[in-house]
Enzyme design. Structure first.
Site, PDB file in Angstrom:
ATOM      1  NE  ARG A 263      -9.949  -9.914   5.454  1.00 43.80           N
ATOM      2  CZ  ARG A 263      -9.592  -9.638   4.207  1.00 43.80           C
ATOM      3  NH1 ARG A 263     -10.332 -10.247   3.052  1.00 43.80           N
ATOM      4  NH2 ARG A 263     -10.652  -8.518   4.676  1.00 43.80           N
ATOM      5  NE  ARG A 278      -5.831 -16.670  -0.934  1.00 43.11           N
ATOM      6  CZ  ARG A 278      -6.479 -15.439  -1.524  1.00 43.11           C
ATOM      7  NH1 ARG A 278      -7.200 -15.146  -0.638  1.00 43.11           N
ATOM      8  NH2 ARG A 278      -6.613 -14.788  -2.734  1.00 43.11           N
ATOM      9  CD  GLU A 350      -9.503  -8.117  -3.739  1.00 45.86           C
ATOM     10  OE1 GLU A 350      -9.373  -9.366  -3.814  1.00 45.86           O
ATOM     11  OE2 GLU A 350     -10.184  -7.078  -2.390  1.00 45.86           O
ATOM     12  CB  SER A 353     -12.000  -4.738  -1.749  1.00 43.33           C
ATOM     13  OG  SER A 353     -13.608  -5.282  -2.487  1.00 43.33           O
ATOM     14  NE  ARG A 392      -2.845  -9.333  -1.347  1.00 40.61           N
ATOM     15  CZ  ARG A 392      -4.327 -10.340  -1.408  1.00 40.61           C
ATOM     16  NH1 ARG A 392      -5.369  -9.471  -2.554  1.00 40.61           N
ATOM     17  NH2 ARG A 392      -4.455 -10.634  -1.334  1.00 40.61           N
TER      18      ARG A 392
END
Length: 427
Positions: A263, A278, A350, A353, A392
């Site tokens: 990303r 991130r 998070e 999802s 994560r």
RNA sequence: GGAGAGAUGGCUGAGUGGUCGAAAGCGCUCCCCUGCUAAGGGAGUAUGGGUUAAUAGCCCAUCGAGGGUUCGAAUCCCUCUCUCUCCGCCA
């Protein structure tokens, strides 16, 4: 893509639903374009019919041995008007298509109102955050103390938002991945798939990342080729059913895939710059369901439970939140986020999802099924969810299982993947 | 990288510039016949779009994709993509 028929028949209702997301839909612009399309299409088809009819009669006359010269003469200029109409139809259709492709999915009715993250609604908490008798560190400090997390080396090689894991952390990362895949394939009945990490624009259009979120993607293009790095396995895995008509007995399909995700994180400068939270590149174990429409809402609960099972097996405290209208992603009707407790940051973050997309993606990629042999093909429903994000999860294990001496206890379920080790510590 | 072959409906597989959305076979669905899971007979069987109350008709589009020639293209021309075979190279 939203059902174009619904837009034609009840554009106000669609606009009202989109407004829940804070999305302003210019209904009159749509209606104008749509009525133009209709008029031009009907005109074009009428002209085509005229051309077809006359071509056919010319053929018949010729077959009878008649002189076709006068008929050809009469046809001489018919082509120009048709060509003009066709060009206009193409142009209008493209505009309409672009407009439709830019509309987000319609939310499920039970999605809570709200504009942003803080309006998400907690559904449940599972597990108790551990009480520390020392000040818990965050994963960066833990990893560096173990000599296993090296962000500086990563930046020398690739710049910001990359990480290098060494030794115990690299192994823990691998163990987590293996564990998740095994759990989903052995306990939850998923079919493991290995898929391309590089895809074409059409695949991204199918799942909804394009055309709207081009700036979030990593693109690989030169004079001859144009590819994108996948931002999530959802893209190649969901697109497995692109242009397919599945039979009823093939459904539901449940796929699990482990892939890296890439990303650009454009627009997130300065956010989560510390550590592994991130990154431009991270690994994820992804779950995808392809189901009959009637089953999709129930499948969201099932899929979410499968993702939760990973956190439960790792004994990581977490909570489940329903994303509010404004925070729900472009392609989703409804999304549950799993947020894992991070003691080093004293917050839930998070880690998964899980979304149900209804027929939104299926329509974009023409993914269909046939309820029975007599039925016409109908759109399937698609779901996806992380089961779970590996990077994560690594962060969560480090922070939740840290010890006062700087070592990290290995969660029970991971020990077989680490040669029986029960503790990670600096050499 | 070099050389060649191909891409047609659920499958196999014909196909000529004109009544071809496409033969035939297989498969599948329904009906008939047949006293028994066999054989036979008949009918039907692509997808998308428009119109419509309609999954009824009618119309448009689609024979890998995109262009072109033509009154008319599955059929002719160009470009591209993919598949297969052989050679080379390679994890």
């Amino acid at each position: 893509m939203i059902d174009p028929k619904l837009l034609r028949t009840d554009v106000q209702a669609v606009a009202a639903k989109l407004a829940r997301r804070g999305f302003e839909f210019d209904t009159s612009a749509f209606s104008d374009l749509e009525s133009t399309r209709k008029a031009v299409q009907q005109q074009t088809e009428a002209l085509r019919k005229a051309r077809n009819d006359s071509a056919k009669s010319i053929g018949q006359a010729k077959a009878r041995g008649e002189d076709i010269a006068p008929l050809l003469e009469a046809q001489k200029n018919a082509g120009a008007e048709l060509a003009e109409c066709e060009a206009k139809l193409t142009s209008v259709s493209e505009q309409l298509e672009a407009l439709l492709m830019g509309l987000p999915n319609l939310l499920a009715d039970d999605v809570p109102d709200g504009a942003a993250e803080e309006d998400n609604v907690e559904v449940r908490r599972v597990g108790e955050p551990r009480q520390f008798d020392f000040e818990p560190l965050d994963h960066v400090d833990i990893g560096e103390a173990l000599g296993s997390l090296d962000t500086q080396a990563a930046s020398r090689v690739s710049g910001a938002r990359f990480a290098v894991l060494r030794g115990p952390l690299a192994q823990l990362h691998r163990a987590l991945t293996q564990f998740m895949l095994d759990q989903h394939t052995r306990e939850h009945g998923y079919t493991e798939v290995y898929v391309p990490y590089i895809v074409q624009a059409d695949a991204l259009r199918g799942t909804g990342q394009l055309p709207k979120f081009a700036e979030d993607q990593f693109r690989i293009a030169d004079d001859e080729r144009d590819f994108y790095l996948i931002p999530t396995a959802e893209v190649p895995v969901t697109n497995l059913v692109r242009d397919q008509v599945l039979s009823a007995d093939e459904l539901p399909l449940r796929f699990v895939a482990h892939t890296p995700c890439f990303r650009s994180e454009a627009g997130s400068y300065g956010r989560d710059t510390r550590g592994l939270i991130r990154q431009h590149q991270f690994d994820k174990v992804e779950l995808v369901h392809i189901v009959p429409p009637a089953d999709s809402m129930a499948a969201l609960e099932t899929l979410t439970a499968h993702a939760e099972a990973i956190l439960q097996a790792l004994a990581l405290p977490y909570r489940v939140v329903t994303l509010c209208a404004g925070d729900t992603g472009f392609s989703a009707q409804k999304t549950y986020d799993l947020e894992v407790w991070l003691p080093g940051q004293q917050t839930y973050r998070e880690i998964s999802s899980c979304s149900v997309c209804g027929d939104f993606q299926a329509r974009r990629m023409a993914a269909r099924w046939r309820p029975s042999a007599d039925d016409k093909p109908q759109l399937v429903h698609t779901l996806n969810g992380s089961g779970v994000a590996v990077g994560r999860a690594l962060v969560a294990v480090l922070e939740n299982y840290q010890q006062a001496d700087g070592s990290v206890t290995v969660p029970e379920v991971l020990r077989t993947y680490l040669g029986g080790q029960s503790t990670l510590s600096a050499d």
